[in-house]
Design a protein around this motif. Structure first.
Motif, PDB file in Angstrom:
ATOM      1  N   ARG A   1      -8.811 -39.628 -22.068  1.00  0.00           N
ATOM      2  CA  ARG A   1      -9.863 -39.347 -23.058  1.00  0.00           C
ATOM      3  C   ARG A   1      -9.419 -38.392 -24.164  1.00  0.00           C
ATOM      4  O   ARG A   1     -10.256 -37.886 -24.911  1.00  0.00           O
ATOM      5  CB  ARG A   1     -11.109 -38.822 -22.345  1.00  0.00           C
ATOM      6  CG  ARG A   1     -11.696 -39.859 -21.383  1.00  0.00           C
ATOM      7  CD  ARG A   1     -13.044 -39.450 -20.851  1.00  0.00           C
ATOM      8  NE  ARG A   1     -14.039 -39.347 -21.914  1.00  0.00           N
ATOM      9  CZ  ARG A   1     -15.308 -38.998 -21.695  1.00  0.00           C
ATOM     10  NH1 ARG A   1     -15.719 -38.729 -20.475  1.00  0.00           N
ATOM     11  NH2 ARG A   1     -16.161 -38.906 -22.690  1.00  0.00           N
TER      12      ARG A   1
ATOM     13  N   GLY B   1      -8.575 -36.996 -27.603  1.00  0.00           N
ATOM     14  CA  GLY B   1      -9.042 -37.469 -28.905  1.00  0.00           C
ATOM     15  C   GLY B   1     -10.521 -37.807 -28.912  1.00  0.00           C
ATOM     16  O   GLY B   1     -11.120 -37.969 -29.970  1.00  0.00           O
ATOM     17  N   GLU B   2     -11.125 -37.889 -27.698  1.00  0.00           N
ATOM     18  CA  GLU B   2     -12.561 -38.213 -27.637  1.00  0.00           C
ATOM     19  C   GLU B   2     -13.410 -36.941 -27.652  1.00  0.00           C
ATOM     20  O   GLU B   2     -12.960 -35.872 -27.268  1.00  0.00           O
ATOM     21  CB  GLU B   2     -12.873 -38.981 -26.346  1.00  0.00           C
ATOM     22  CG  GLU B   2     -12.402 -40.410 -26.353  1.00  0.00           C
ATOM     23  CD  GLU B   2     -12.804 -41.140 -25.066  1.00  0.00           C
ATOM     24  OE1 GLU B   2     -13.828 -40.778 -24.448  1.00  0.00           O
ATOM     25  OE2 GLU B   2     -12.060 -42.058 -24.691  1.00  0.00           O
ATOM     26  N   ARG B   3     -14.671 -37.120 -28.053  1.00  0.00           N
ATOM     27  CA  ARG B   3     -15.606 -35.997 -28.022  1.00  0.00           C
ATOM     28  C   ARG B   3     -16.085 -35.797 -26.584  1.00  0.00           C
ATOM     29  O   ARG B   3     -16.627 -36.711 -25.974  1.00  0.00           O
ATOM     30  CB  ARG B   3     -16.783 -36.277 -28.947  1.00  0.00           C
ATOM     31  CG  ARG B   3     -17.895 -35.244 -28.860  1.00  0.00           C
ATOM     32  CD  ARG B   3     -18.835 -35.286 -30.047  1.00  0.00           C
ATOM     33  NE  ARG B   3     -18.141 -34.978 -31.310  1.00  0.00           N
ATOM     34  CZ  ARG B   3     -17.812 -33.754 -31.698  1.00  0.00           C
ATOM     35  NH1 ARG B   3     -18.103 -32.717 -30.941  1.00  0.00           N
ATOM     36  NH2 ARG B   3     -17.175 -33.568 -32.839  1.00  0.00           N
ATOM     37  N   VAL B   4     -15.859 -34.596 -26.049  1.00  0.00           N
ATOM     38  CA  VAL B   4     -16.311 -34.302 -24.679  1.00  0.00           C
ATOM     39  C   VAL B   4     -17.213 -33.075 -24.649  1.00  0.00           C
ATOM     40  O   VAL B   4     -17.660 -32.648 -23.592  1.00  0.00           O
ATOM     41  CB  VAL B   4     -15.114 -34.077 -23.714  1.00  0.00           C
ATOM     42  CG1 VAL B   4     -14.302 -35.353 -23.551  1.00  0.00           C
ATOM     43  CG2 VAL B   4     -14.233 -32.925 -24.176  1.00  0.00           C
TER      44      VAL B   4
ATOM     45  N   VAL C   1     -13.627 -31.776 -29.348  1.00  0.00           N
ATOM     46  CA  VAL C   1     -12.734 -32.924 -29.123  1.00  0.00           C
ATOM     47  C   VAL C   1     -11.639 -32.548 -28.115  1.00  0.00           C
ATOM     48  O   VAL C   1     -11.012 -31.496 -28.237  1.00  0.00           O
ATOM     49  CB  VAL C   1     -12.105 -33.394 -30.456  1.00  0.00           C
ATOM     50  CG1 VAL C   1     -11.107 -34.525 -30.208  1.00  0.00           C
ATOM     51  CG2 VAL C   1     -13.202 -33.838 -31.411  1.00  0.00           C
TER      52      VAL C   1
ATOM     53  N   GLN D   1     -21.473 -31.209 -23.816  1.00  0.00           N
ATOM     54  CA  GLN D   1     -22.109 -31.916 -24.940  1.00  0.00           C
ATOM     55  C   GLN D   1     -23.508 -31.357 -25.178  1.00  0.00           C
ATOM     56  O   GLN D   1     -24.086 -31.559 -26.226  1.00  0.00           O
ATOM     57  CB  GLN D   1     -22.218 -33.418 -24.628  1.00  0.00           C
ATOM     58  CG  GLN D   1     -20.932 -33.966 -24.034  1.00  0.00           C
ATOM     59  CD  GLN D   1     -20.432 -35.239 -24.708  1.00  0.00           C
ATOM     60  OE1 GLN D   1     -20.773 -35.510 -25.847  1.00  0.00           O
ATOM     61  NE2 GLN D   1     -19.616 -35.991 -23.998  1.00  0.00           N
TER      62      GLN D   1
END
Lengths: 446, 484
Positions: free
Chosen positions: B286, B288-291, B330, B438
């Motif tokens: 994951r 590069g993903e928004r976590v 991110v 989040q």
């Protein structure tokens, strides 16, 4: 190790123990005690069909405590050379010149020392080679991975085998030693569906490798347990009946044991303070301590002060019959040692009539807990709040998996609200307990 | 090794190797025998440690323990496989035996060269000081007695005081086939205070403490020891007034400092390289993903001076780093040791740690914390209509695969209409790691690190760590009280 080698190791440790007691006496200690151990073993982990780790364990250690009248000091080392032993004894003696006079300190009473050391049948060496261990662990993981196509990944399967010899001696003249073995196999796999991944595991542990569950059984169980957890849902906040599955129910009994341990009693940090002779469970609950069970993991002929262990009732008809005391706590509480220096030895909850299926029917609708997370247990107050996962049960039948909830209550109330004890006793741990059904606990969820 | 480290590798070798007449040349030959097999990497980890602890209860110091340990671990890595053996005897025959056992992981193959030794210049975050002799034994006892008196004088409801002082140092030397030649001397001290209070038959406890990589004077400076006593009493007295905690999902404000154990459990473990290389973490794949919400920047920083979780070099001889895990919400990267970094094609981040010479290294946290945000803590509390304000915690736990984590509050209050009203009993908080950050809607400007009491357990190995965070508002977290 052969019988003859074991005898040799024990004799070696006994001679070191005697040396240490002599050194302590030479430095003017009025009493001393020493515990030694020597262990070796092998652990292998196989993941996705390949060896991940091979670890060779070899440990030894010595701990010495000296007394100058009512003052005490302790030291430990892994080096058995004469110079290192002398250093350790000197360090312990030096500490004893600074610690305070404590009227309760000292060796356990001489008349409580074990006079004979029963053979509890705890030593079953297994000359397992890394190759054999790899083969078994591979078979175990293969079983799990081929169980169902939803098994998508693995943390691997492990096999470990350890043997060790322990000796304890003190200046009452007590010296004793015995050897034990411990073999285990475990497997942990991962399943995945559109909601994400779930993991679970299974393990088997025994003194004798012939008593281990088969690689196939362990692999299959780990996979089945993992699959069951897919699609876990949360529950609504509210009060519901809770059935603790046998493999997690023992933790409730361990909280009781902790609360009747001498240290927590004389520090007044226990929710079971002054409960001796009082009802703490419903009258159908009977809990025994059985230190001399043959071939069992928790067994011990004497405690870590040399006091002979003995079978006794901890709870009879729901009434607390005794505390868990070493000699220090016993003196502070003006009681007698219960041969529990170092802990309890095989706590057994007497089985009830029903197996887990029967208990689910008895519960009707409620929560079956199969996993507990975190350490939210307060021994002072009995307040209990832990993360949980398991299954929602409707009309005695598992309806769907549950996760990301907490269960909460107070242990005093939970014990009194016990509805039933299962006959599905999990014998793997030191606390041997069946599933436990509790009337009502608070669930926090959505 | 450069002069600035305050540590000479020669003096470490003198301590660890000289008693058995070993020199670097013999060690090179031992490594070479491992490399005769089809091995990618091999290392030898020498360790000597000393430890002591003194314990007070019922007003007197009744117990003291002194322990010494030394040994060497030999590891061979081949692909994803590790072979490992150790000995509590630092001597050539034992070392050769351990090396032979470790290399059995791989078949005999083409012998690889060991790279020329390069001395690693580690950080200079703490001095190679000796905590044990930094204070006389009498003074150590007096320090504990002072804590006992302070706690009892503060309030007559204090019925029991348990205080323990512990300290020690670890001296390590590492030689590896990749040319690593590094050493470190790591002091560590710790002081803990627990009090039991009683009022009208009700008993409660409070605990406090601290520690760092210095000597015992740390506890005397700024009256820290007395401060821990006062804090433990304050917490215990608050708990005497505590009512049942609520049950259900609600807004939760977490205080600054130790509540950062949230990050350790919810995020930290899931970002360790081993779980991500194997694809067993809820955060796998994951990067590069928004976590997290864009208010959240989380780092693992082993380079903070004198901190409990800090290291000049990790246990593979790599200098620790300040690794950004999450930047403005991110996911940036994972914490790596040498094995997992190599298999994932990245560099080690200096997170390879082990409990001792008798344990295999793996990716572990150092000091994990969230950077400060914009809001005053008062502002954050004032924004909450009905929720929980949790300021002190015990431990936590995480299932890295499902991402579910818990951590247990030991001091908490209700917030009603923007005001902190009454204390509630400890309760476990539960959430999902990839989800919880989040929901962070406000971040305080009051970043604090914990006082130096954290110990992290993973696969049976314990290592000292630090955590920290500013005050945070989480818009929806499940609170496991009893009050429905």
């Amino acid at each position: 190790m052969s019988r003859r080698d074991i005898v040799k190791v024990q004799a070696g440790l006994e001679s070191v123990a005697e040396q240490v007691l002599q050194l302590a006496k030479g430095r003017g200690a009025t009493a001393a005690e020493v515990a030694l151990s020597e262990e070796s073993g092998l652990s292998v982990n196989v993941r996705l069909g390949e060896v991940e780790t091979i670890e060779f364990n070899k440990d030894k250690g010595i701990g010495v405590t000296v007394y100058f009248g009512q003052r005490k000091g302790s030291a430990s080392t892994a080096d058995f050379s004469r110079a290192a032993l002398d250093d350790a004894v000197r360090a312990a003696c030096s500490i004893a010149t600074f610690t305070a006079d404590d009227p309760y300190t000292g060796l356990a009473d001489a008349d409580r020392m074990a006079t004979e050391i029963p053979d509890l049948d705890l030593n079953y060496p297994w000359d397992v080679t890394p190759e054999m261990a790899i083969e078994l662990a591979t078979a175990c993981e293969d079983a799990a991975r081929s169980y169902d196509e939803q098994i998508s990944n693995s943390e691997g399967a492990s096999l470990s085998s350890h043997e060790g010899t322990r000796v304890y001696a003190n200046s009452h003249g007590f010296i004793g030693g015995y050897s034990t073995t411990r073999h285990s196999m475990s497997c942990s796999v991962i399943a995945e569906d559109k909601n994400g991944m779930q993991r679970d595991y299974w393990y088997s542990v025994a003194r004798d490798r012939n008593d281990l569950e088969s690689a196939l059984e362990i692999g299959n169980k780990s996979a089945a347990r993992t699959l069951q957890r897919l699609g876990g849902r949360r529950l609504e906040t509210g009060k519901v009946p809770v059935l603790f599955a046998a493999d997690v129910a023992g933790s409730l009994i361990s909280h009781m044991i902790s609360a009747i341990r001498g240290g927590n009693l004389y520090r007044k940090s226990s929710f079971l303070l002054d409960k001796l002779g009082e009802q703490i469970f419903p009258d159908f609950v009977h809990i025994h301590e059985k230190p001399h069970m043959k071939k069992v993991l928790g067994s011990a002929p004497y405690d870590s002060e040399g006091v002979a262990t003995y079978a006794r009732d901890l709870v009879r008809d729901g009434v607390l019959q005794g505390y868990v005391l070493d000699s220090y706590a016993a003196r502070k509480l003006k009681m007698e040692s219960t041969a529990n220096s170092g802990g309890v030895h095989n706590v057994l909850i007497e089985a009830g009539e029903l197996d887990q299926q029967g208990l689910l029917r008895e519960m009707g609708s409620g929560l079956l807990v199969t996993e507990l997370l975190g350490m939210g247990v307060n021994t002072v107050t009995g307040d209990y709040s832990r993360g949980a996962a398991g299954f929602w049960v409707e009309n005695g039948v598992i309806a769907y998996p549950v996760d990301e909830i907490t269960i909460a209550g107070n242990l005093s109330d939970m014990f009194m609200q016990l509805q039933a004890v299962g006959n599905d006793i999990d014998y793997r741990g030191n606390i041997k307990c069946g599933s436990l059904l509790i009337d009502a606990m608070t669930i926090a969820g959505t | 090794m450069t002069e600035t480290t305050g540590l000479s590798i020669e003096s470490v070798q003198q301590l660890l190797l000289a008693p058995s007449g070993l020199g670097v040349n013999e060690l090179e030959r031992v490594l070479a025998t491992i490399m005769q097999h089809d091995v990618d990497y091999a290392d030898l980890y020498f360790q000597a440690s000393r430890f002591e602890s003194w314990t007070l209860e019922d007003g007197i110091v009744t117990d003291g323990v002194h322990s010494v340990e030394r040994g060497v671990g030999a590891r061979a890595v081949s692909g994803e496989k590790s072979g490992f053996a150790y000995s509590d005897e630092i001597a050539l025959p034992a070392l050769q035996e351990a090396a032979a056992a470790a290399r059995a992981i791989a078949r005999q193959g083409q012998e690889k060269q060991i790279k020329a030794w390069t001395r690693t210049a580690g950080h200079n975050l703490y001095l190679p000081t000796d905590p044990l002799s930094s204070l006389g034994d009498r003074a150590k006892i007096e320090l504990l007695e002072m804590i006992d008196r302070e706690a009892r004088e503060l309030d007559p409801r204090v019925k029991q005081v348990i205080a323990s002082l512990a300290g020690g140092d670890d001296t390590i030397l590492l030689l590896a086939s990749d040319g690593t030649h590094a050493a470190d001397v790591r002091p560590l001290v710790r002081l803990n205070v627990t009090v039991i209070v009683e009022q009208d038959g009700r008993r409660e406890q409070g605990s406090s403490g601290g520690g760092c990589r210095r000597d015992y004077h740390y506890f005397i400076d700024e009256e820290r020891a007395l401060g821990y006593a006062r804090e433990a009493v304050r917490q215990a007295l608050v708990n005497l007034e505590a009512q049942d905690a609520p049950a259900g999902t609600m807004q939760v404000v977490l205080g600054s400092g130790w509540p950062g154990v949230l990050l350790h459990e919810a995020i930290g473990h899931g970002l360790e390289g081993d779980f991500n290389r194997k694809g067993t973490s809820a955060f796998s794949g994951r990067v590069g993903e928004r976590v997290a919400s864009d208010l959240c920047t989380v780092v693992d920083d082993g380079t903070l001076a004198q901190r409990r979780g800090s290291l000049n070099i990790d246990d593979e001889g790599v200098p620790t780093e300040n690794t950004v895990l999450i930047e403005k919400g991110v996911l940036k990267g994972y914490m790596q040791d040498k094995l997992n970094a190599r298999l994932m094609g990245v560099a080690s981040t200096g997170n390879g740690r082990r409990e001792s010479y008798a344990h295999l290294p793996m990716p572990r946290m150092t000091n994990t914390y969230m950077l400060a945000g914009q809001h005053a803590p008062e502002e954050i509390i004032a924004s909450v209509k009905n929720g929980l304000y949790a300021v002190n915690f015990g431990g936590g736990q995480v299932d890295i695969t499902s991402g579910k984590f818990v951590f247990s509050a030991s001091e908490a209050y209700m917030i009603e209409n923007g005001k902190v009203t009454y204390p509630v009993k400890g309760a476990t908080l539960i959430g999902s790691g990839p989800d919880v950050l989040q929901r962070v809607t406000m971040v305080g400007d009051d970043l604090a690190l914990d006082t130096g009491v954290g110990t992290c357990g993973k696969e049976g190995q314990s290592v000292p760590v630090g955590v920290g965070q500013p005050t945070l508002l989480i818009d929806g977290l499940t609170v496991g009280g009893t009050n429905v």
